[in-house]
Design an enzyme around this catalytic site. Structure first.
Site, PDB file in Angstrom:
ATOM      1  N   GLU A  99     -10.950 -45.065  -1.518  1.00 27.55           N
ATOM      2  CA  GLU A  99     -10.672 -44.870  -0.094  1.00 27.55           C
ATOM      3  C   GLU A  99     -11.777 -45.484   0.765  1.00 27.55           C
ATOM      4  OE1 GLU A  99     -12.217 -41.160   1.781  1.00 27.55           O
ATOM      5  OE2 GLU A  99     -10.100 -40.622   1.679  1.00 27.55           O
ATOM      6  N   ASP A 155      -4.173 -44.715  -1.306  1.00 30.61           N
ATOM      7  CA  ASP A 155      -4.748 -44.993   0.010  1.00 30.61           C
ATOM      8  C   ASP A 155      -5.744 -46.143  -0.037  1.00 30.61           C
ATOM      9  OD1 ASP A 155      -6.571 -43.466  -1.436  1.00 30.61           O
ATOM     10  OD2 ASP A 155      -6.986 -42.051   0.184  1.00 30.61           O
TER      11      ASP A 155
END
Length: 397
Positions: A99, A155
Site C-alpha cells: 500500500e 490496493d
C-alpha cells in the site's frame, strides 16, 4: 494466504528501532521537458468537472502548502534502507507494505519527482508476488525481505499500475508497457470473474473462504477509468463497483470496511469486530469516490460523494473537530475524534457540493493546521493525497 492490513500502532516502536527513517542524500525533481506530454505539479492542466469547489484562497498559495507538506512527508517516510528508496510504514503490521509503495509512486508521479519514482519502482520490482511476478508482494520486514506468504494486496497493486500510467504521461519511456502488464495481472488475479468485484489479493483464490470479500477502500473508480483506456473490459468492473456503492443501504452514504457477496460483512472477517463498519479502511472512501467525481463528472460518483459530504457536515454541525474516528453505517460514532486520517478524506468529498464552500474551508483549515506525525505514516499519507486532490492537482492519465 490471509493478509491483514490492520493499522498496528503497537508495533511502531519496534519498527522504528529496527529501521531508522532517513532521507536519501540525493534530492531531485525533474519534470518532463515536453510540454505536450507532462503534467507539472501546479499546472492544473487537466481541469476538474464544472462546478467543483476549491478551498478559498490564492491557488499558488494552496499549491505551495501541498509542496511544503510533500517535503515533510518525504523527509519522514522515504528511506533508503533496502538498496533503493522505499516508503516506510511505522504504524502498519510491517515496516514496508505494498500500500505504501503504491501511494509513493502515485505521489511522486503527481509531484513530477522522477528520481524518487524510479527508486520506488526499483524496490517494487525487486519484491514480486510469489503468485504473479507482475504483482507486488504486500509485506516486507525490517531486513527488506518479503514475508507473510509473499503474496499481493490489491490496493498496492492498483496504485502501482496507476502510478506507472501517470509516469508514462509525465516522462514517456517504458512505463506504459509495465503498467499494461500489471493491469492485466490485476484483472487475472484480483478481480472476481463472476461478480467483477475486486478481491483482497492474489491469494484469495476460489478455494479461499475470503474469496468473495472485497475491501471498499480498494474501489478506486478513477483508477478503473484509467485502466479502461488500456483494456475496455474495465468499464464493466468500474460499473459493478459504482452500482454496489449506490446499493449500500442507509442515509449516511458511509460504506463498510469490507463487503461479502455484495453486502456489509457482520463482525470480524479479516481484521476486527468493526469490519462491517466505516473504520480504518473505509475512511479513504470519501477521497477515492470524490477523486473520480471531480475528475470525471460521473453522476454516480458525484451523487455518492455529495451524500457523504452533506451527511458529515450536518452531523458535525460544520465542525471538523467533531468528526469521529469511525462510524457504524447508521452514523453512530465508534470513537471520539478528531483523528487526522478520518478528517482529511472529507475535504475531497466536499469538493463536489456546490453549497459546501464553508464546510470545505473549515476542513482545509483543520487539515493544514494538523502537524505531521512522523510515527503516523498512514494519516500523513492519506492527508497528503487528500490535499493534492483538494487543490485541483489530481489527474487521471
Amino acid at each position: 494466504m490471509r493478509v491483514s492490513r490492520t493499522i498496528a500502532l503497537s508495533v511502531a516502536v519496534l519498527v522504528m528501532a529496527g529501521c531508522a527513517m532517513r532521507e536519501a542524500p540525493r534530492e531531485a525533481t525533474r519534470e518532463v521537458p515536453r510540454a505536450d506530454r507532462g503534467v507539472p505539479f501546479g499546472s492544473h492542466a487537466l481541469p476538474y468537472a464544472a462546478g467543483s469547489l476549491r478551498p478559498s484562497g490564492d491557488q499558488k498559495a494552496l499549491d505551495a502548502q501541498v509542496r511544503e507538506y510533500y517535503g515533510r512527508w518525504k523527509a519522514a517516510f522515504v528511506t533508503s534502507e533496502c538498496g533503493s528508496r522505499q516508503v516506510i510504514s511505522p504504524d502498519a503490521d510491517h515496516p514496508y507494505v505494498g500500500e505504501a509503495q503504491g501511494y509513493g509512486l502515485v505521489i511522486a508521479a503527481t509531484m513530477g519527482d522522477r528520481e524518487l519514482f524510479d527508486d520506488l519502482l526499483r524496490y517494487v520490482e525487486a519484491h514480486p508476488s510469489v503468485n504473479n511476478p507482475d504483482l507486488l508482494a504486500a509485506e516486507q520486514n525490517s531486513s527488506c525481505k518479503s514475508v507473510n506468504g509473499s503474496d499481493s494486496a490489491t490496493d498496492g497493486d492498483l496504485d502501482v499500475a496507476y502510478g506507472l500510467l501517470m509516469a508514462a504521461r509525465q516522462w514517456g519511456g517504458d512505463y506504459r508497457a509495465k503498467a499494461e502488464r500489471r493491469i492485466a495481472a490485476i484483472k487475472a488475479e484480483e478481480v472476481n470473474p463472476d461478480t467483477k468485484l475486486l478481491k483482497l489479493g492474489d491469494w484469495a483464490t476460489a478455494e479461499e473462504p475470503l474469496s468473495k470479500v472485497s475491501r471498499t477502500s480498494d474501489w478506486m473508480i478513477d483508477h478503473f477509468r484509467a485502466f479502461e483506456k488500456v483494456d475496455p473490459s474495465w468499464a464493466a468492473i468500474r460499473q459493478a463497483h459504482q452500482k454496489l456503492i449506490a446499493d449500500i443501504p442507509g442515509e449516511t452514504g458511509l460504506l463498510p470496511d469490507f463487503v461479502k457477496n455484495g453486502k456489509p460483512v457482520k463482525g470480524e472477517v479479516l481484521e476486527d469486530a468493526h469490519d462491517g463498519d466505516y473504520n480504518w479502511n473505509a475512511l479513504r472512501d470519501p477521497w477515492r469516490i470524490g477523486a473520480d467525481a471531480v475528475t470525471s463528472g460521473d453522476p454516480a460518483s458525484l451523487a455518492a460523494a455529495r451524500k457523504l459530504s452533506r451527511w458529515i457536515s450536518t452531523t458535525t454541525g460544520g465542525d471538523p473537530a467533531k468528526i469521529a474516528a469511525g462510524y457504524r453505517l447508521d452514523g453512530t460514532p465508534l470513537e471520539e475524534g478528531p483523528e487526522p486520517a478520518f478528517v482529511a478524506p472529507f475535504t475531497v468529498a466536499a469538493l463536489t457540493d456546490p453549497s459546501g464552500q464553508a464546510w470545505l474551508d473549515a476542513l482545509w483549515k483543520t487539515v493544514t493546521a494538523t502537524k505531521l506525525n512522523k510515527k503516523d505514516y498512514f494519516a500523513a499519507t492519506v492527508t497528503l493525497q487528500s490535499m493534492i486532490t483538494a487543490t485541483g492537482n489530481h489527474w487521471v492519465p
